[in-house]
Scaffold this motif. Structure first.
Motif, PDB file in Angstrom:
ATOM      1  N   ALA A 110       0.839  -1.196   0.000  1.00 16.98           N
ATOM      2  CA  ALA A 110       0.000   0.000   0.000  1.00 16.98           C
ATOM      3  C   ALA A 110       0.874   1.246   0.000  1.00 16.98           C
ATOM      4  O   ALA A 110       1.962   1.253   0.583  1.00 16.98           O
ATOM      5  CB  ALA A 110      -0.898   0.011   1.236  1.00 16.98           C
ATOM      6  N   SER A 111       0.407   2.280  -0.669  1.00 17.55           N
ATOM      7  CA  SER A 111       1.054   3.590  -0.599  1.00 17.55           C
ATOM      8  C   SER A 111       0.307   4.419   0.425  1.00 17.55           C
ATOM      9  O   SER A 111      -0.915   4.356   0.513  1.00 17.55           O
ATOM     10  CB  SER A 111       1.004   4.281  -1.962  1.00 17.55           C
ATOM     11  OG  SER A 111       1.791   3.572  -2.884  1.00 17.55           O
ATOM     12  N   LEU A 112       1.048   5.197   1.181  1.00 14.46           N
ATOM     13  CA  LEU A 112       0.463   5.942   2.285  1.00 14.46           C
ATOM     14  C   LEU A 112       1.084   7.327   2.318  1.00 14.46           C
ATOM     15  O   LEU A 112       2.277   7.484   2.079  1.00 14.46           O
ATOM     16  CB  LEU A 112       0.782   5.192   3.593  1.00 14.46           C
ATOM     17  CG  LEU A 112       0.378   5.790   4.914  1.00 14.46           C
ATOM     18  CD1 LEU A 112      -1.128   5.683   5.096  1.00 14.46           C
ATOM     19  CD2 LEU A 112       1.072   5.062   6.050  1.00 14.46           C
ATOM     20  N   SER A 113       0.269   8.330   2.572  1.00 10.75           N
ATOM     21  CA  SER A 113       0.817   9.658   2.844  1.00 10.75           C
ATOM     22  C   SER A 113       0.220  10.153   4.158  1.00 10.75           C
ATOM     23  O   SER A 113      -0.958   9.934   4.437  1.00 10.75           O
ATOM     24  CB  SER A 113       0.548  10.642   1.703  1.00 10.75           C
ATOM     25  OG  SER A 113      -0.815  10.905   1.593  1.00 10.75           O
ATOM     26  N   ILE A 114       1.072  10.768   4.951  1.00 13.08           N
ATOM     27  CA  ILE A 114       0.665  11.283   6.257  1.00 13.08           C
ATOM     28  C   ILE A 114       1.207  12.697   6.390  1.00 13.08           C
ATOM     29  O   ILE A 114       2.387  12.940   6.132  1.00 13.08           O
ATOM     30  CB  ILE A 114       1.220  10.418   7.410  1.00 13.08           C
ATOM     31  CG1 ILE A 114       0.712   8.982   7.318  1.00 13.08           C
ATOM     32  CG2 ILE A 114       0.867  11.026   8.762  1.00 13.08           C
ATOM     33  CD1 ILE A 114       1.285   8.066   8.393  1.00 13.08           C
ATOM     34  N   SER A 115       0.352  13.624   6.794  1.00  7.22           N
ATOM     35  CA  SER A 115       0.797  14.977   7.125  1.00  7.22           C
ATOM     36  C   SER A 115       0.882  15.069   8.637  1.00  7.22           C
ATOM     37  O   SER A 115      -0.066  14.713   9.346  1.00  7.22           O
ATOM     38  CB  SER A 115      -0.169  16.019   6.574  1.00  7.22           C
ATOM     39  OG  SER A 115      -0.108  16.032   5.170  1.00  7.22           O
TER      40      SER A 115
END
Length: 147
Positions: A110-115
């Protein structure tokens, strides 16, 4: 490409030794462990001219990240509890999670982005990134943006 006033995020292993020594000399001065630039540069083994040449252009990432938002991107295995483990690392460093976006896993990844908002109470951001990269099942962590 004009980069005269741009910023880069670079891993420590890619930084020339002289620049790392400038950061260390600045730390010695800031903490009061030495009283002069001469003492600091002598202790870390660089010339004063090298110190003055680079002192305003290099700094540790965490020193200037407080109060900002960092957007991270990950690729990680689609395993139960792994996202929770990643979020726990961020929480342990006392960073504030603002957004999370995870793609539908493809071939088990899975690709994930977190701010993440870095606060005055947040621990060393570099250490946090290193801890995230070491998590089993996490393929990589990259900083996309710093605001």
């Amino acid at each position: 490409m004009d980069t005269a006033n741009g910023y880069f995020v670079v891993k420590k292993k890619a930084i020339p030794e002289v620049l790392l020594k400038v950061v260390e000399a600045k730390r010695l001065l800031e903490t009061g462990k030495v009283q002069s630039v001469h003492e600091a540069t002598e202790q870390v083994g660089i010339s004063r001219s090298s110190f003055y040449k680079y002192k305003d252009d290099i700094f540790q990432f965490h020193d200037n990240a407080q109060g900002t938002t960092i957007t991270l991107t990950f690729q990680m295995d689609d395993e139960p509890g792994l996202l929770s483990d990643v979020l726990k690392v961020i929480a342990d460093f006392k960073a504030n999670i603002l957004t999370i976006h995870q793609s539908i896993p493809i071939n088990g990844v899975a690709s994930l982005s977190i701010s993440v908002q870095v606060l005055p109470t947040t621990g060393d951001v570099s250490e946090m990134l290193e801890s995230l990269e070491k998590k089993q099942g996490v393929h990589y962590v990259k900083v996309l943006a710093k605001e």
